[in-house]
Design an enzyme around this catalytic site. Structure first.
Site, PDB file in Angstrom:
ATOM      1  N   GLU A  83      49.101  40.695  52.896  1.00  0.00           N
ATOM      2  CA  GLU A  83      49.857  39.214  51.630  1.00  0.00           C
ATOM      3  C   GLU A  83      50.505  40.555  50.439  1.00  0.00           C
ATOM      4  O   GLU A  83      51.389  39.807  49.928  1.00  0.00           O
ATOM      5  CB  GLU A  83      48.075  39.277  50.694  1.00  0.00           C
ATOM      6  CG  GLU A  83      47.113  38.439  51.817  1.00  0.00           C
ATOM      7  CD  GLU A  83      48.327  37.105  51.348  1.00  0.00           C
ATOM      8  OE1 GLU A  83      48.643  36.459  50.939  1.00  0.00           O
ATOM      9  OE2 GLU A  83      47.974  36.318  52.166  1.00  0.00           O
TER      10      GLU A  83
ATOM     11  N   ARG B 200      51.053  44.508  48.083  1.00  0.00           N
ATOM     12  CA  ARG B 200      50.919  46.127  48.740  1.00  0.00           C
ATOM     13  C   ARG B 200      51.203  46.469  47.206  1.00  0.00           C
ATOM     14  O   ARG B 200      51.758  46.314  46.093  1.00  0.00           O
ATOM     15  CB  ARG B 200      52.074  47.253  49.133  1.00  0.00           C
ATOM     16  CG  ARG B 200      52.070  48.375  48.870  1.00  0.00           C
ATOM     17  CD  ARG B 200      53.125  49.313  49.832  1.00  0.00           C
ATOM     18  NE  ARG B 200      52.341  48.756  51.205  1.00  0.00           N
ATOM     19  CZ  ARG B 200      53.655  47.964  52.516  1.00  0.00           C
ATOM     20  NH1 ARG B 200      54.342  47.326  52.248  1.00  0.00           N
ATOM     21  NH2 ARG B 200      52.882  47.656  53.771  1.00  0.00           N
TER      22      ARG B 200
ATOM     23  N   GLY C   7      49.241  49.790  43.946  1.00  0.00           N
ATOM     24  CA  GLY C   7      49.662  50.813  43.564  1.00  0.00           C
ATOM     25  C   GLY C   7      48.666  51.846  45.000  1.00  0.00           C
ATOM     26  O   GLY C   7      48.501  52.971  44.876  1.00  0.00           O
ATOM     27  N   PHE C   8      47.144  50.810  44.798  1.00  0.00           N
ATOM     28  CA  PHE C   8      46.006  51.691  45.637  1.00  0.00           C
ATOM     29  C   PHE C   8      45.482  51.329  46.658  1.00  0.00           C
ATOM     30  O   PHE C   8      44.637  51.375  46.772  1.00  0.00           O
ATOM     31  CB  PHE C   8      45.104  51.390  44.139  1.00  0.00           C
ATOM     32  CG  PHE C   8      45.392  52.509  42.800  1.00  0.00           C
ATOM     33  CD1 PHE C   8      45.203  54.148  42.693  1.00  0.00           C
ATOM     34  CD2 PHE C   8      45.760  51.570  41.833  1.00  0.00           C
ATOM     35  CE1 PHE C   8      45.778  53.823  41.344  1.00  0.00           C
ATOM     36  CE2 PHE C   8      46.099  52.248  41.202  1.00  0.00           C
ATOM     37  CZ  PHE C   8      45.816  53.572  40.654  1.00  0.00           C
ATOM     38  N   GLY C   9      46.432  50.473  47.868  1.00  0.00           N
ATOM     39  CA  GLY C   9      46.506  49.660  48.603  1.00  0.00           C
ATOM     40  C   GLY C   9      46.888  48.837  48.809  1.00  0.00           C
ATOM     41  O   GLY C   9      47.655  48.171  49.003  1.00  0.00           O
TER      42      GLY C   9
ATOM     43  N   LYS D 213      40.969  44.688  51.405  1.00  0.00           N
ATOM     44  CA  LYS D 213      42.152  45.410  50.649  1.00  0.00           C
ATOM     45  C   LYS D 213      41.730  46.963  51.907  1.00  0.00           C
ATOM     46  O   LYS D 213      40.957  47.738  51.640  1.00  0.00           O
ATOM     47  CB  LYS D 213      41.630  45.763  49.020  1.00  0.00           C
ATOM     48  CG  LYS D 213      43.043  46.761  48.497  1.00  0.00           C
ATOM     49  CD  LYS D 213      42.415  46.798  46.675  1.00  0.00           C
ATOM     50  CE  LYS D 213      43.754  47.405  45.965  1.00  0.00           C
ATOM     51  NZ  LYS D 213      43.172  47.870  44.904  1.00  0.00           N
TER      52      LYS D 213
ATOM     53  N   ASP E  64      45.904  48.244  33.123  1.00  0.00           N
ATOM     54  CA  ASP E  64      46.796  47.129  34.485  1.00  0.00           C
ATOM     55  C   ASP E  64      47.158  46.175  33.712  1.00  0.00           C
ATOM     56  O   ASP E  64      47.155  46.239  34.997  1.00  0.00           O
ATOM     57  CB  ASP E  64      46.784  47.939  35.458  1.00  0.00           C
ATOM     58  CG  ASP E  64      48.141  48.218  36.302  1.00  0.00           C
ATOM     59  OD1 ASP E  64      49.082  48.228  35.468  1.00  0.00           O
ATOM     60  OD2 ASP E  64      47.939  48.563  37.537  1.00  0.00           O
TER      61      ASP E  64
END
EC number: 2.7.11.1
Length: 652
Positions: free
Chosen positions: A375, A377, A379-381, A403, A494
């Site tokens: 689905e 991408r 910054g953390f996975g 995730k 964020d």
């Protein structure tokens, strides 16, 4: 079909996405400091690797010697996967790398910005170039170093004339990648590197706990150059005005230096009271106040030139130089915590195993869930669409979002486990629902969340023209989620249109809490993080930020829905500099729209430069603009087209 492909395909590169430019021979305008090596040497796997590379594994090689440039956060020596940047000490625009000078020129900043707001531009460049491991340090006049010796008897600065270079000591170095973060390419290059000759002195000291390097005297500062330009001006009328403005700038500069000096004296006095046996000496009076957190220290040890990574550049082959200690990266206030609930956390890394036991389910996730489609991408996975294949579970045959979160470094372990802790604690209809989490392997966690079909607010804003009633509906739903967080002293940090999901029921939900922080203990933090176009001015300027930083980001999202694009979308650098210098110019942006007075007032209260003047989430929920919100059934009218656009964009 070709038209559809062209619409959803790759867009033409903007100014921020121009091809990397070849670096010219302008190294005399700056001083280069290579990253400090780790004492643990790592051999290259690929013999064809460039003489200096900082690619996948953070391994850098200089002159045939390979060093591991990974820097650890904790004193026990464990690494976090962070790679030290290459430091460039500059005092004016001409000292920047050619790539960055061109980038600034393409951004078309107003005349005078590179002089009056040069230090702000450096802060922005450091953030945008962080993935290329490029970091600028502003250094004012060299005379300030000597002035420090006169004003502070306890500070002894070593001024060392450098020796001529022997031909046998010269080492040719290839260029270091010099591209722009995400928007300027990742390459750069050729042999015209700003560091053409690197000298590795013989190591004669056994103390490797601190790393010293040499820096050459910087050129004249920006005020001196500006004064010369004014004196050469032939227009007497304008010259008088410019001289008056210059005098005001000098007074402001002097006041800043005096204020900084007083703060340093108070800090040193406090440190001496707390630790009488330690007397650290700071040289941040020679640096920008905004970069004070880099914590440079002077050294009076003549052996500093013999440190493991003492480097000489073409600009300091002969003449006067002085030494400083390589700066460390500023830590987040929650760097040693894994969130459990507001005001409560596990200590990291000491209680990491307890956090795993608290936040994770037992068992193998592959026995319960099956991957279907990729689905997104982040910054953390990476997020996948998955299906529950266990017929006896509470989520029987249910579509879920899976995730996959890496935990290869200490930083990944803390941040990803904290995100699981936050989502496990949250319970609100405007926040994505957490289902469960597993440890897939020693290197990866799997977090299972509700699957939100539909698309992001970013997809919607770029493909549809929102009327104010629909904008008010989305704003109300986002604010309800933010208000839930803020009442518990938690900031998202964020918030952006790509982190707001619209599901097939017309519900609005916040996602991606990787940068989330609990302000229950500390009420504010100084750090720059998030997505460039949504970062608040206090973050960019290096000032403390708190819950109100989310309100700024929310205001940008609302403005994006109105305009159909981000303000100053063609240049992230320009957008961030304008935000930092209070030049967003909201009236100009709104002049091209037919927005109502209520909506303009709503945006104005969100996008206040002073964070203390922004309305809180609770106050904004009472704003008259939100009474215009349409019912959910009217908002659901856009969902079929939104779902189709999201599907097509994933296809091409």
């Amino acid at each position: 079909m070709n038209n559809i492909k062209s619409f959803f395909g790759k867009k033409k590169k903007t100014q921020d996405q121009a091809e990397p430019l070849v670096i010219g021979d302008d190294s005399e305008k700056r001083t280069v400091i290579l990253p400090p090596p780790s004492p643990n040497a790592v051999k290259r796997k690929n013999k064809n690797e460039k003489p200096y590379s900082i690619d996948l594994n953070g391994v850098g090689e200089v002159g045939g010697k390979v060093y591991n440039n990974v820097v650890g956060v904790f004193a026990d020596g464990n690494d976090t996967g962070e790679i030290s940047p290459t430091i460039y000490c500059v005092s004016d625009f001409q000292g920047l790398l050619k790539n960055d000078r061109k980038w600034i020129q393409y951004s078309e900043l107003p005349e005078g910005y590179t002089v009056f707001y040069f230090q702000t531009i450096l802060c922005v460049l450091n953030f945008l170039r962080r993935r290329e491991f490029v970091h600028y340090i502003y250094v004012d006049k060299f005379e300030q170093i000597l002035e420090m010796n006169e004003n502070n008897e306890n500070i002894i600065t070593t001024v060392i004339p450098t020796n001529p270079i022997d031909e046998n000591d010269k080492i040719n170095s290839k260029s270091i990648n010099d591209g722009d973060d995400n928007g300027g390419g990742s390459g750069g290059g050729g042999d015209n590197s700003p560091l053409t000759n690197v000298i590795l002195p013989t190591i004669t000291t056994t103390d490797t706990t601190t790393t010293s390097i040499t820096i050459s005297p910087p050129p004249k500062n920006h005020l001196s150059l500006l004064e010369e330009d004014i004196k050469n001006n032939q227009n007497l009328h304008h010259k008088q005005q410019q001289l008056q403005q210059l005098q005001q700038l000098k007074q402001q500069h002097l006041q800043q230096q005096q204020k900084l000096k007083q703060e340093q004296q108070q800090e040193q006095q406090q440190q001496q009271e707390d630790e009488p046996n330690k007397s650290p000496v700071s040289t941040s009076s020679t640096l920008s106040p905004q970069l004070e957190s880099t914590n440079f220290e002077m050294t009076n040890d003549d052996t500093s030139l013999n440190a493991p990574n003492a480097m000489l550049t073409p600009n300091n082959i002969s003449g006067i130089s002085y030494s400083i200690i390589y700066p460390g990266k500023k830590k987040r206030i929650d760097f040693s915590r894994i969130f459990v609930s507001p005001g409560h956390s596990f200590r990291f890394p000491e209680e990491y195993d307890k956090a795993l036991e608290k936040h994770l389910n037992e068992g193998n996730p592959k026995e319960h869930f099956k991957n279907l489609d990729f689905e997104a991408r982040g910054g953390f996975g990476s997020v996948f669409c998955a299906k529950n294949k266990n017929p006896h579970s509470a989520y029987d045959k249910q579509m879920v979002a899976l995730k996959k979160m890496p935990i290869k470094t200490l930083r990944h372990k803390r941040m990803n486990l904290s995100e699981i802790g936050f989502l496990k604690y949250f319970n609100h209809p405007n926040i994505v629902k957490f289902l469960c989490a597993y440890q897939k392997s020693n290197d990866e966690l799997w977090m299972i969340m509700e699957f939100l079909s539909g698309g992001t607010l970013k997809n919607a804003a770029s493909n549809f023209k929102f009327c104010e009633r629909k904008i008010a509906y989305v704003c109300r739903e986002i604010l309800q989620g933010l208000d839930y967080l803020h009442k518990q002293n938690i900031a998202h940090r964020d918030l952006k249109s790509a982190n707001v999901m619209v599901n097939d029921k017309g519900e609005i939900k916040l996602i991606d809490f990787g940068l989330c922080i609990d302000f229950s203990i500390e009420k504010e933090e100084i750090n720059m993080l998030g997505s460039p176009s949504y970062i608040s001015p206090e973050m960019i300027n290096g000032n403390p930020h708190s819950l109100s930083t989310d309100i700024w980001s929310f205001g940008i999202c609302a403005l994006e829905m109105l305009l159909g694009k981000l303000p100053y979308h063609d240049s992230r650098l320009k957008a961030m500099v304008f935000v930092a210098t209070n030049n967003l110019n909201l009236p100009l942006l709104l002049s091209t729209t037919t927005s109502s007075l209520e909506f303009r007032d709503f945006l104005t209260n969100c996008l206040q430069f002073d964070p203390s003047k922004r309305l809180t989430s609770s106050q904004l929920l009472q704003h008259p603009f939100l009474t215009k919100a349409c019912p959910i059934k009217d908002f659901k009218e856009i969902l079929p087209a939104l779902y189709m656009s999201n599907t097509l964009s994933n296809m091409f």
